[in-house]
Write a protein that holds these residues in place. Structure first.
Motif, PDB file in Angstrom:
ATOM      1  N   ASP A  18       0.857  -1.175   0.000  1.00 39.46           N
ATOM      2  CA  ASP A  18       0.000   0.000   0.000  1.00 39.46           C
ATOM      3  C   ASP A  18       0.904   1.239   0.000  1.00 39.46           C
ATOM      4  O   ASP A  18       2.127   1.120  -0.114  1.00 39.46           O
ATOM      5  CB  ASP A  18      -0.958  -0.017   1.205  1.00 39.46           C
ATOM      6  N   THR A  19       0.307   2.428   0.125  1.00 42.40           N
ATOM      7  CA  THR A  19       1.117   3.655   0.082  1.00 42.40           C
ATOM      8  C   THR A  19       0.772   4.633   1.193  1.00 42.40           C
ATOM      9  O   THR A  19       1.262   5.762   1.185  1.00 42.40           O
ATOM     10  CB  THR A  19       0.939   4.385  -1.272  1.00 42.40           C
ATOM     11  N   ARG A  20      -0.050   4.237   2.144  1.00 40.77           N
ATOM     12  CA  ARG A  20      -0.461   5.186   3.189  1.00 40.77           C
ATOM     13  C   ARG A  20       0.593   5.254   4.298  1.00 40.77           C
ATOM     14  O   ARG A  20       1.098   4.241   4.746  1.00 40.77           O
ATOM     15  CB  ARG A  20      -1.813   4.798   3.780  1.00 40.77           C
ATOM     16  N   THR A  21       0.883   6.477   4.750  1.00 44.32           N
ATOM     17  CA  THR A  21       1.827   6.649   5.852  1.00 44.32           C
ATOM     18  C   THR A  21       1.202   7.348   7.041  1.00 44.32           C
ATOM     19  O   THR A  21       1.728   7.284   8.133  1.00 44.32           O
ATOM     20  CB  THR A  21       3.059   7.466   5.404  1.00 44.32           C
ATOM     21  N   ASN A  22       0.104   8.024   6.866  1.00 44.40           N
ATOM     22  CA  ASN A  22      -0.569   8.685   7.978  1.00 44.40           C
ATOM     23  C   ASN A  22      -2.061   8.650   7.720  1.00 44.40           C
ATOM     24  O   ASN A  22      -2.520   9.115   6.685  1.00 44.40           O
ATOM     25  CB  ASN A  22      -0.089  10.131   8.115  1.00 44.40           C
ATOM     26  N   ALA A  23      -2.820   8.121   8.657  1.00 43.89           N
ATOM     27  CA  ALA A  23      -4.257   7.967   8.448  1.00 43.89           C
ATOM     28  C   ALA A  23      -5.076   8.862   9.371  1.00 43.89           C
ATOM     29  O   ALA A  23      -6.221   8.587   9.671  1.00 43.89           O
ATOM     30  CB  ALA A  23      -4.672   6.516   8.647  1.00 43.89           C
ATOM     31  N   GLY A  24      -4.493   9.965   9.855  1.00 45.44           N
ATOM     32  CA  GLY A  24      -5.247  10.911  10.664  1.00 45.44           C
ATOM     33  C   GLY A  24      -6.389  11.509   9.855  1.00 45.44           C
ATOM     34  O   GLY A  24      -6.349  11.570   8.626  1.00 45.44           O
ATOM     35  N   ILE A  28      -3.779  12.771   5.670  1.00 42.83           N
ATOM     36  CA  ILE A  28      -3.546  11.496   4.993  1.00 42.83           C
ATOM     37  C   ILE A  28      -2.498  11.710   3.903  1.00 42.83           C
ATOM     38  O   ILE A  28      -2.684  12.534   3.003  1.00 42.83           O
ATOM     39  CB  ILE A  28      -4.837  10.942   4.377  1.00 42.83           C
ATOM     40  N   ALA A  29      -1.385  11.008   4.022  1.00 40.21           N
ATOM     41  CA  ALA A  29      -0.299  11.172   3.066  1.00 40.21           C
ATOM     42  C   ALA A  29       0.034   9.829   2.438  1.00 40.21           C
ATOM     43  O   ALA A  29      -0.161   8.775   3.041  1.00 40.21           O
ATOM     44  CB  ALA A  29       0.938  11.739   3.763  1.00 40.21           C
ATOM     45  N   THR A  30       0.520   9.857   1.218  1.00 42.83           N
ATOM     46  CA  THR A  30       0.912   8.625   0.543  1.00 42.83           C
ATOM     47  C   THR A  30       2.364   8.729   0.097  1.00 42.83           C
ATOM     48  O   THR A  30       2.808   9.783  -0.380  1.00 42.83           O
ATOM     49  CB  THR A  30       0.027   8.347  -0.688  1.00 42.83           C
ATOM     50  N   TYR A  31       3.085   7.645   0.285  1.00 40.28           N
ATOM     51  CA  TYR A  31       4.468   7.539  -0.157  1.00 40.28           C
ATOM     52  C   TYR A  31       4.690   6.138  -0.703  1.00 40.28           C
ATOM     53  O   TYR A  31       4.172   5.154  -0.160  1.00 40.28           O
ATOM     54  CB  TYR A  31       5.444   7.798   1.002  1.00 40.28           C
ATOM     55  N   SER A 191      -5.628   2.467   8.676  1.00 39.74           N
ATOM     56  CA  SER A 191      -4.269   2.989   8.559  1.00 39.74           C
ATOM     57  C   SER A 191      -3.531   2.414   7.357  1.00 39.74           C
ATOM     58  O   SER A 191      -2.388   2.783   7.084  1.00 39.74           O
ATOM     59  CB  SER A 191      -3.478   2.701   9.839  1.00 39.74           C
ATOM     60  N   VAL A 192      -4.176   1.491   6.645  1.00 43.75           N
ATOM     61  CA  VAL A 192      -3.637   0.965   5.388  1.00 43.75           C
ATOM     62  C   VAL A 192      -4.529   1.493   4.272  1.00 43.75           C
ATOM     63  O   VAL A 192      -5.748   1.427   4.372  1.00 43.75           O
ATOM     64  CB  VAL A 192      -3.636  -0.577   5.382  1.00 43.75           C
ATOM     65  N   GLY A 193      -3.924   2.047   3.223  1.00 47.92           N
ATOM     66  CA  GLY A 193      -4.754   2.683   2.207  1.00 47.92           C
ATOM     67  C   GLY A 193      -4.183   2.642   0.811  1.00 47.92           C
ATOM     68  O   GLY A 193      -2.995   2.402   0.599  1.00 47.92           O
ATOM     69  N   MET A 194      -5.059   2.872  -0.157  1.00 46.16           N
ATOM     70  CA  MET A 194      -4.682   2.913  -1.561  1.00 46.16           C
ATOM     71  C   MET A 194      -4.086   4.284  -1.882  1.00 46.16           C
ATOM     72  O   MET A 194      -4.255   5.224  -1.113  1.00 46.16           O
ATOM     73  CB  MET A 194      -5.903   2.615  -2.425  1.00 46.16           C
ATOM     74  N   PRO A 195      -3.390   4.363  -3.039  1.00 48.86           N
ATOM     75  CA  PRO A 195      -3.215   3.358  -4.097  1.00 48.86           C
ATOM     76  C   PRO A 195      -2.268   2.234  -3.688  1.00 48.86           C
ATOM     77  O   PRO A 195      -1.534   2.344  -2.713  1.00 48.86           O
ATOM     78  CB  PRO A 195      -2.669   4.167  -5.268  1.00 48.86           C
ATOM     79  N   LEU A 196      -2.276   1.168  -4.493  1.00 49.10           N
ATOM     80  CA  LEU A 196      -1.447  -0.006  -4.263  1.00 49.10           C
ATOM     81  C   LEU A 196      -0.411  -0.123  -5.376  1.00 49.10           C
ATOM     82  O   LEU A 196      -0.654   0.287  -6.502  1.00 49.10           O
ATOM     83  CB  LEU A 196      -2.306  -1.273  -4.243  1.00 49.10           C
ATOM     84  N   ASP A 197       0.729  -0.714  -5.040  1.00 51.65           N
ATOM     85  CA  ASP A 197       1.759  -0.996  -6.040  1.00 51.65           C
ATOM     86  C   ASP A 197       1.944  -2.502  -6.147  1.00 51.65           C
ATOM     87  O   ASP A 197       2.206  -3.175  -5.136  1.00 51.65           O
ATOM     88  CB  ASP A 197       3.082  -0.327  -5.664  1.00 51.65           C
ATOM     89  N   LEU A 198       1.808  -3.028  -7.368  1.00 47.95           N
ATOM     90  CA  LEU A 198       1.913  -4.460  -7.639  1.00 47.95           C
ATOM     91  C   LEU A 198       3.072  -4.723  -8.585  1.00 47.95           C
ATOM     92  O   LEU A 198       3.264  -4.004  -9.563  1.00 47.95           O
ATOM     93  CB  LEU A 198       0.607  -4.968  -8.270  1.00 47.95           C
ATOM     94  N   GLU A 215      -5.253   2.380  -8.394  1.00 45.36           N
ATOM     95  CA  GLU A 215      -5.816   3.563  -7.751  1.00 45.36           C
ATOM     96  C   GLU A 215      -7.117   3.228  -7.033  1.00 45.36           C
ATOM     97  O   GLU A 215      -7.701   2.155  -7.215  1.00 45.36           O
ATOM     98  CB  GLU A 215      -6.060   4.665  -8.788  1.00 45.36           C
ATOM     99  N   LYS A 216      -7.586   4.167  -6.229  1.00 46.26           N
ATOM    100  CA  LYS A 216      -8.783   3.952  -5.410  1.00 46.26           C
ATOM    101  C   LYS A 216     -10.006   3.645  -6.254  1.00 46.26           C
ATOM    102  O   LYS A 216     -10.894   2.883  -5.841  1.00 46.26           O
ATOM    103  CB  LYS A 216      -9.033   5.186  -4.544  1.00 46.26           C
ATOM    104  N   ASP A 217     -10.087   4.237  -7.456  1.00 46.34           N
ATOM    105  CA  ASP A 217     -11.258   4.053  -8.310  1.00 46.34           C
ATOM    106  C   ASP A 217     -11.074   2.941  -9.341  1.00 46.34           C
ATOM    107  O   ASP A 217     -11.790   2.889 -10.337  1.00 46.34           O
ATOM    108  CB  ASP A 217     -11.604   5.367  -9.012  1.00 46.34           C
TER     109      ASP A 217
END
Length: 241
Positions: A18-24, A28-31, A191-198, A215-217
Motif C-alpha cells: 500500500d502507500t499510506r503513511t498517515n491515516a489521521g 492522509i499522506a501517501t508515499y 491505517s492501510v490505504g490505496m493506491p497499491l503498487d503491484l 488507484e482507489k477508483d
C-alpha cells in the motif's frame, strides 16, 4: 501504518504494497513503499518497506548512493553483490546503521524508531530468494513451507494466504491472493490505504514483468472485492452446525 506482502513461487514472485503513511482524519499522506533496482536480464532487486519513514527513506537513499558511488564494490552495492544472500546482508547492515543513527538523534526525546523490509530478487544464474529484514539487520528467508512474507499490518490479510498459497500456485492466482489479502486489510484497518503498487517477476527473467499502480477508483479491483464479499457470504450461508 503499512501492509506489504511478497510471495515466492515456483513460477516467480508477486509483491504488493500500500502507500499510506498517515491515516489521521485531516492528514492522509501517501508515499511509495516499493522500490525496484534492476538491470534487465542480469539482476532484479525489489524492496518493500514498513515503519518509520525517516528510516526507510534514508536506507533507500544510502543504498542508491552506494550503487552510484565511483568506488562501489560487491561489498557495498546491491547491484554488484555476488548472491541474493549478500544483497540481504548489505540491506540489513544499512537498515541497522540508519536506525541506530536516527535513534541516537532522537534519544533526547525518548523516541525510538523502527522499520522492516521485504527483499526479493534474482541474479542471472542464481536462485530466486526472498527475505524479511528486521530493524536490527538480521533476516529470515521464505521457504517452500512458508512461501510468503508480510510486514506491517499483516494479521487481517494472513488467513487467505495460509489457506490458498503454495509454491505451485500460478502467478495469476498469486496476484488474486495478494490483492484479496490487501482487500481484507483495507476493510479492517484504516491505517492501510490505496493506491497499491503491484509487481510480478517471472522466474529467471531477472526483471519486473508487470508493474502496476492500482488507484482507489480501479474498477477491476472493486469488482474483485465485491465478488469476494459475495463468495464469503454465500459460503457462510452454506455452512451448517
Amino acid at each position: 501504518m503499512t501492509y506489504c506482502v511478497g510471495l515466492l513461487l515456483d513460477q516467480g514472485m508477486v509483491l504488493l504494497s500500500d502507500t499510506r503513511t498517515n491515516a489521521g482524519l485531516d492528514n492522509i499522506a501517501t508515499y511509495r513503499k516499493m522500490f525496484v533496482f534492476e538491470e534487465p536480464g542480469e539482476r532484479v532487486v525489489t524492496i518493500l518497506t514498513a515503519g518509520s519513514l525517516s528510516v526507510t527513506q534514508t536506507t533507500i537513499a544510502r543504498l542508491r548512493e552506494a550503487i552510484e558511488h565511483p568506488e562501489t564494490s560487491a561489498d557495498t552495492s546491491i547491484m554488484q553483490a555476488p548472491t541474493m544472500l549478500a544483497v540481504a546482508e548489505i540491506i540489513g547492515n544499512t537498515l541497522a546503521s540508519v536506525r541506530q543513527d536516527i535513534d541516537h538523534k532522537m534519544n533526547a526525546s525518548k523516541v525510538t524508531v523502527s522499520a522492516s523490509m521485504i527483499v526479493a530478487g534474482q541474479r542471472r544464474g542464481g536462485a530466486m530468494r526472498m527475505f524479511l529484514v528486521y530493524p536490527e539487520g538480521n533476516f529470515i528467508e521464505a521457504t517452500e513451507d512458508t512461501p510468503f512474507l508480510q510486514i506491517g499490518e499483516h494479521k487481517y490479510g494472513k488467513p487467505i494466504l495460509d489457506r490458498v498459497v503454495r509454491p505451485a500456485t500460478s502467478l495469476e492466482d498469486a496476484q488474486k491472493a495478494v490483492l484479496l489479502s490487501m482487500d481484507s486489510t483495507l476493510r479492517s484497518n484504516l491505517s492501510v490505504g490505496m493506491p497499491l503498487d503491484l509487481a510480478v517477476i517471472a522466474r529467471d527473467a531477472c526483471k519486473v514483468g508487470l508493474r502496476k499502480r492500482i488507484e482507489k477508483d480501479d474498477a477491476q479491483f472493486a469488482a474483485m472485492s465485491q465478488a469476494w464479499s459475495e463468495a464469503l457470504r454465500d459460503g457462510f450461508g452454506r455452512i451448517t452446525l
